[in-house]
Design a protein around this motif. Structure first.
Motif, short mmCIF file in Angstrom:
data_model
loop_
_atom_site.label_atom_id
_atom_site.label_comp_id
_atom_site.label_asym_id
_atom_site.label_seq_id
_atom_site.Cartn_x
_atom_site.Cartn_y
_atom_site.Cartn_z
N ARG A 142 0.84 -1.36 -0.21
CA ARG A 142 -0.03 -0.10 0.21
C ARG A 142 1.08 1.31 0.06
N GLN A 143 1.97 1.32 0.82
CA GLN A 143 2.81 2.13 0.87
C GLN A 143 3.49 2.60 -0.16
N ALA A 144 4.04 1.47 -0.87
CA ALA A 144 4.64 1.65 -2.13
C ALA A 144 3.77 2.14 -3.31
N ALA A 145 2.66 1.69 -3.31
CA ALA A 145 1.66 2.16 -4.51
C ALA A 145 1.43 3.54 -4.34
N LYS A 146 1.48 4.00 -3.17
CA LYS A 146 1.01 5.37 -2.70
C LYS A 146 2.27 6.26 -3.09
N ALA A 147 3.43 5.95 -3.15
CA ALA A 147 4.77 6.53 -3.25
C ALA A 147 5.02 6.59 -4.74
N SER A 170 -5.38 -15.90 -6.34
CA SER A 170 -5.21 -16.69 -4.99
C SER A 170 -5.84 -15.53 -4.15
N GLY A 171 -6.35 -15.80 -2.98
CA GLY A 171 -7.17 -14.81 -2.40
C GLY A 171 -6.04 -13.79 -1.79
N THR A 172 -4.86 -14.34 -1.47
CA THR A 172 -3.59 -13.52 -1.12
C THR A 172 -3.40 -12.39 -2.16
N ALA A 173 -3.45 -12.79 -3.55
CA ALA A 173 -3.02 -12.09 -4.56
C ALA A 173 -4.22 -10.97 -4.49
N TYR A 174 -5.41 -11.21 -4.28
CA TYR A 174 -6.35 -10.22 -4.24
C TYR A 174 -6.24 -9.21 -3.05
N LEU A 175 -5.65 -9.70 -1.96
CA LEU A 175 -5.32 -9.06 -0.87
C LEU A 175 -4.40 -8.11 -1.07
N LEU A 176 -3.35 -8.43 -1.92
CA LEU A 176 -2.09 -7.65 -2.16
C LEU A 176 -2.51 -6.50 -3.33
N GLY A 177 -3.45 -7.11 -4.16
CA GLY A 177 -4.08 -6.18 -5.35
C GLY A 177 -4.92 -5.04 -4.70
N ARG A 178 -5.58 -5.28 -3.65
CA ARG A 178 -6.39 -4.40 -2.95
C ARG A 178 -5.62 -3.48 -2.38
N GLU A 179 -4.58 -3.82 -1.69
CA GLU A 179 -3.64 -2.80 -0.93
C GLU A 179 -2.97 -2.08 -2.15
N ALA A 180 -2.70 -2.42 -2.92
CA ALA A 180 -2.15 -1.56 -4.03
C ALA A 180 -3.12 -0.49 -4.30
N ALA A 181 -4.31 -1.12 -4.77
CA ALA A 181 -5.24 -0.04 -5.27
C ALA A 181 -5.72 0.91 -4.24
N GLY A 183 -3.67 2.22 -2.01
CA GLY A 183 -2.41 3.05 -1.98
C GLY A 183 -2.39 4.17 -3.11
N ARG A 184 -3.16 3.43 -4.29
CA ARG A 184 -3.39 4.52 -5.30
C ARG A 184 -4.58 5.40 -5.43
N GLY A 185 -5.73 4.97 -4.49
CA GLY A 185 -6.62 5.65 -4.15
C GLY A 185 -7.83 5.27 -5.52
N VAL A 186 -7.64 3.98 -5.60
CA VAL A 186 -8.51 3.41 -6.68
C VAL A 186 -9.20 2.33 -6.30
N ASP A 187 -10.27 1.55 -7.12
CA ASP A 187 -10.78 0.62 -6.89
C ASP A 187 -10.18 -0.78 -7.55
N LEU A 188 -9.88 -1.77 -6.87
CA LEU A 188 -9.35 -2.72 -7.71
C LEU A 188 -10.16 -3.36 -8.81
#
Ligand SMILES: NC(=O)C1=CN([C@@H]2O[C@H](COP(=O)(O)OP(=O)(O)OC[C@H]3O[C@@H](n4cnc5c(N)ncnc54)[C@H](OP(=O)(O)O)[C@@H]3O)[C@@H](O)[C@H]2O)C=CC1
Ligand SMILES: O=C(O)C1=N[C@H](C(=O)O)C[C@H](O)C1
Length: 275
Positions: A142-147, A170-181, A183-188
């Protein structure tokens, strides 16, 4: 409620890969007791002692296909099964007003709504990955995607699991994708690219890509790549033992014991919720 007694836990899908791991983890952990083991009607495991199935010797707990009977005599349910089963179990944990820890992945939007409805009465902790490491990785992603600006940095999520896994990504891939989204302020949902095949055209700026590998006995490997024209940052996690997920699930159950009914995540349990 925590009355100083061990928390009585039912494992559903007890004869599965995670089910057996959970039975062993409960056996080894102070403060929790296995009070029931559930499998589906017709399962090979019905009537057998769950300790024998999990390789612990006799525990005096036969596997049954009667979840409600087991739930009313328990404080919580640990559920790593299938989406359809998890939705049914959520209705029952709501009726019994107990803790329900959900590790099941591959849930549809409709399933998620039903689980949220059950959380009006049950204390539900749900996560695509119950490990400390992955949840911390999510915060870092999330932090990296924001930066890192979408104009210069492309995000790709890569995962590999054993050949028996039935859902993808995987559920984890979605979890990580959601955190990236996040961080970017968007909806996965608006940005995810889950399939590339044939002449796809160039990559659309701001999308979050997913790639899935399946093979052998891999327990769970995940990487999030941030790629620019001239450099790449990769944040990764490797699970080397399923007991990792089991101990996270038990920690979640104990955490939820005194909470109000609601839908919580492992991030709440670990105090890593989004700010
Ligand atoms: N969140 C996390 O940290 C983790 C999540 N998982 C997820 O957990 C789930 C299970 O994974 P895994 O243990 O590898 O899978 P398995 O297939 O080994 O185990 C699932 C078990 O649930 C049983 N089951 C299915 N439906 C029912 C039902 N209606 N009633 C009772 N039991 C039922 C299955 O029985 P049968 O074989 O007869 O269908 C099986 O024994 C997956 O969604 C996986 O992605 C896994 C690891 C970590
Ligand atoms: O099916 C599995 O095995 C796993 N499933 C979870 C997921 O879908 O991310 C968690 C873990 O990686 C193992």
């Amino acid at each position: 409620m925590d009355d100083g007694m061990d928390m009585r836990l039912v494992v559903v899908g007890a004869a599965g890969r995670m089910g057996q791991t959970l039975v062993k983890a409960i056996h080894a952990m102070p403060g929790v007791t296995l009070s029931g083991a559930i499998e589906r009607p017709g399962s090979f495991a019905l009537g057998k002692d769950i300790g024998e199935i999990a390789g612990l010797g006799t525990l005096g707990i036969p596997v049954t296909d009667d979840p409600l009977m087991a739930f009313v005599a328990a404080d919580g349910v640990i559920d790593f099964t299938s989406p359809a089963a998890t939705v049914d179990f959520a209705e029952l944990t709501a009726q019994a007003r107990i803790v329900h820890v959900i590790g099941t992945t591959g849930l549809s939007e409709e399933d998620e709504k039903k689980i949220a409805a059950a959380a009006r009465h049950a204390r539900i902790v749900k996560s695509g990955n119950m490990s400390l490491g992955v949840n911390l990785l999510g915060v870092l992603v999330r932090q990296a995607a924001k930066a890192l600006d979408a104009a210069g940095w492309d995000i790709e999520v890569l995962e590999m699991h054993h050949k028996h896994k039935v859902d993808a990504p995987s559920g984890t891939a979605y979890l990580l994708g959601r955190e990236a989204a996040k961080g970017r302020g968007v909806d996965l949902k608006d940005k995810a690219v889950k399939v590339r095949d044939g002449v796809t055209g160039p990559r659309e700026e701001g999308t979050i890509g997913f790639a899935t590998l399946r093979g052998g006995g891999v327990i769970g490997d995940h990487s999030v790549m941030f790629a620019s024209e001239s450099e790449m940052i990769t944040l990764s996690h490797r699970a080397t033992d399923r007991s990792l997920f089991a101990s996270g699930a038990l920690k979640s159950a104990l955490w939820a014991r005194d909470k109000k009914p609601g839908l919580y995540s492992t991030l709440d349990v670990l105090g890593l919720s989004a700010d």
